[in-house]
Design an enzyme around this catalytic site. Structure first.
Site, PDB file in Angstrom:
ATOM      1  CG  PHE A 116      -0.333   0.438   2.520  1.00  0.00           C
ATOM      2  CD1 PHE A 116      -0.380   1.775   2.927  1.00  0.00           C
ATOM      3  CD2 PHE A 116       0.293  -0.479   3.358  1.00  0.00           C
ATOM      4  CE1 PHE A 116       0.180   2.173   4.137  1.00  0.00           C
ATOM      5  CE2 PHE A 116       0.850  -0.083   4.564  1.00  0.00           C
ATOM      6  CZ  PHE A 116       0.800   1.247   4.951  1.00  0.00           C
ATOM      7  CE  LYS A 117       4.187   1.122   5.091  1.00  0.00           C
ATOM      8  NZ  LYS A 117       5.008   0.517   6.070  1.00  0.00           N
ATOM      9  CG  ASP A 118       4.223   0.608  -4.236  1.00  0.00           C
ATOM     10  OD1 ASP A 118       5.388   0.963  -3.971  1.00  0.00           O
ATOM     11  OD2 ASP A 118       3.914  -0.573  -4.494  1.00  0.00           O
ATOM     12  CG  MET A 121       7.416   5.926  -1.380  1.00  0.00           C
ATOM     13  SD  MET A 121       7.437   6.655   0.260  1.00  0.00           S
ATOM     14  CE  MET A 121       7.285   5.224   1.279  1.00  0.00           C
TER      15      MET A 121
END
Length: 467
Positions: A116-118, A121
């Site tokens: 999910f950090k994409d 980011m």
């Protein structure tokens, strides 16, 4: 009414107000606090409904522009958002599924590193690249990772040559896949650094660099969720979810650093109505204990099958406290001056603030055994394969006895990133692993290892990155 450009303030009362570019290209505030918008943009129910037919990118551009106004024009920002999400493998960026018996599942792992950090980011890196164009300082992205944050940041930054990126990770304490996602980029501006300590050690070194950097020519930039840009970007899919299911929901979220949960609270601050959040923890249950016992207290973090949540201090919780304490920065500075050595008692918050928070947030905890059982049961009975972090939320939904027709579980990572948990009792990963993840297991790694002390970390950065 004339629009006033958004300003940002520190949770610990440092008086200077910053604009978006300064907050984007920084980490912790100089007083040790976290930056917050002075106020939240507020969207009416009608406005939110008018976004119904927008693409995810258009929705993000509309919701987030008030935070960055003055840094870019609306057109430029729309362009950046579109490019940032062009690396995702599905056109809708995030995917909402209705399951037979688990309620809704929001898949957040369709970005380039399958986590999910994409989502945050890719946007953060594109904005940093714009900042680098306008700044005569050297921009060095600096972060500590328990796994996913670092790989998402490296993947997002490696193509922007004006940014250098240094990621500290605990030596031999993250999954092989996660490590290889950081160490196989072959990019000249990427510096993975394995530190012979645990995640909290890495995080402490990073925080100290932010506080002690006096080099006029270098901006150290945080990519951890202490960076406001991460929080604001993650608020978008709460709106996306509501527009898709058209009813109030409970978001069930695997949580370590409270960033994801605070992004949901941010969406609420922006005018989104929904029922609440389950903050799901693994055996490192600092947040569960906090909601259960009204005490924010650090306990040593231990390794678990859901490593991205192996955290003993939930940094973003400070942002929530700041709001409840009526933005009284000096009070917060006092409160945190003896933390974590002294726990913070929460039952005596002003104006019933703690009860207001507890009406919205619930919490749950999940052992390693429970993680494995949850993965196995859902695969056998639902034909769905989940990663260990998402499993903590699914287990929490059961424990909290939720009406599953109104629960949206956030699936935060692709199961193939965590073979240790998924393969514990199943043998199904071979056919469920994306080819991109298989490829990195055969690529050459490049990283450095340092002892667990601050001086060694700083001297590595000075000699390898800044020279």
């Amino acid at each position: 009414s004339g629009y006033i450009k958004m300003k940002y303030i520190s949770t610990r009362g440092d008086s200077r107000k910053l604009d978006f570019m300064e907050v984007l290209t920084s980490g912790t505030a100089k007083d040790g606090g976290l930056y917050m918008p002075e106020r939240f943009p507020n969207f009416s129910e009608d406005e939110i409904r008018s976004f119904e037919n927008l693409s995810y990118e258009e929705l993000a551009a509309n919701l987030l522009f008030p935070y960055i106004e003055g840094f870019l024009s609306k057109n430029d920002f729309e362009e950046i958002v579109k490019n940032a999400y062009s690396s995702f493998s599905i056109p809708e960026i995030v995917r909402l599924n209705e399951t037979r018996s688990l309620g809704f599942v929001l898949e957040l792992f369709h970005g380039p590193t399958f986590a999910f950090k994409d989502v945050a980011m890719q946007l953060l890196a594109a904005l940093l690249d714009k900042a680098a164009e306008r700044s005569d300082k050297k921009i060095v992205v600096l972060g500590a990772t328990s796994g996913d944050t670092g790989s998402a940041a490296i993947e997002a930054c490696k193509n922007f040559k004006d940014i250098n990126i240094v990621i500290l990770f605990p030596d031999q304490k993250i999954s092989a896949v996660q490590q290889r996602q950081m160490t196989t980029s072959n990019a000249d501006n990427v510096f993975p650094l394995s530190v012979k300590g645990n995640f909290d050690d890495c995080q402490n070194h990073v925080k100290k660099i932010f506080l002690e950097n006096n080099d006029e020519n270098v901006r150290f930039v945080s990519i951890n969720s202490i960076n406001w840009t991460r929080i604001m970007a993650q608020s978008v899919y709460f709106f996306y979810t509501k527009l898709k299911i058209k009813k109030d929901f409970i978001a069930s979220i695997p949580s370590g650093n409270f960033g994801h949960a605070y992004a949901g609270w941010t969406a609420k601050n922006m005018g989104l109505s929904f029922k609440g959040i389950n903050v799901a923890t693994n055996k490192n249950d600092v947040l569960h204990r906090l909601f259960l016992k009204d005490i924010y207290q650090q306990k040593e973090a231990t390794s678990s099958l859901a490593p991205s949540m192996d955290i003993s201090v939930a940094s973003n919780f400070e942002r929530l406290l700041f709001e409840v304490y009526k933005k009284d920065g000096s009070f917060l500075k006092n409160l945190f001056s003896s933390f974590p050595s002294k726990p913070i008692k929460l039952s005596n918050l002003p104006d019933d603030g703690w009860n207001r928070i507890k009406d919205f947030f619930q919490s749950s905890t999940c052992s390693d055994e429970d993680i494995i059982d949850t993965i196995v049961n859902n695969f056998n009975h639902e034909d769905l394969l989940f990663d260990p972090h998402t499993a903590t939320a699914l287990k929490g939904n059961k424990d909290l006895n939720y009406d599953l027709s109104e629960v949206v579980t956030f699936a935060t990572a692709h199961p193939a990133k965590f073979p240790e948990a998924v393969n514990a009792k199943l043998d199904v990963l071979e056919e469920n692993t994306p080819s991109k993840l298989k490829e990195i297991m055969t690529m050459d790694e490049s990283f450095s290892v340092v002892e667990n002390n601050y001086e060694d970390v700083v001297s590595f950065i000075n000699s390898e990155v800044l020279n």
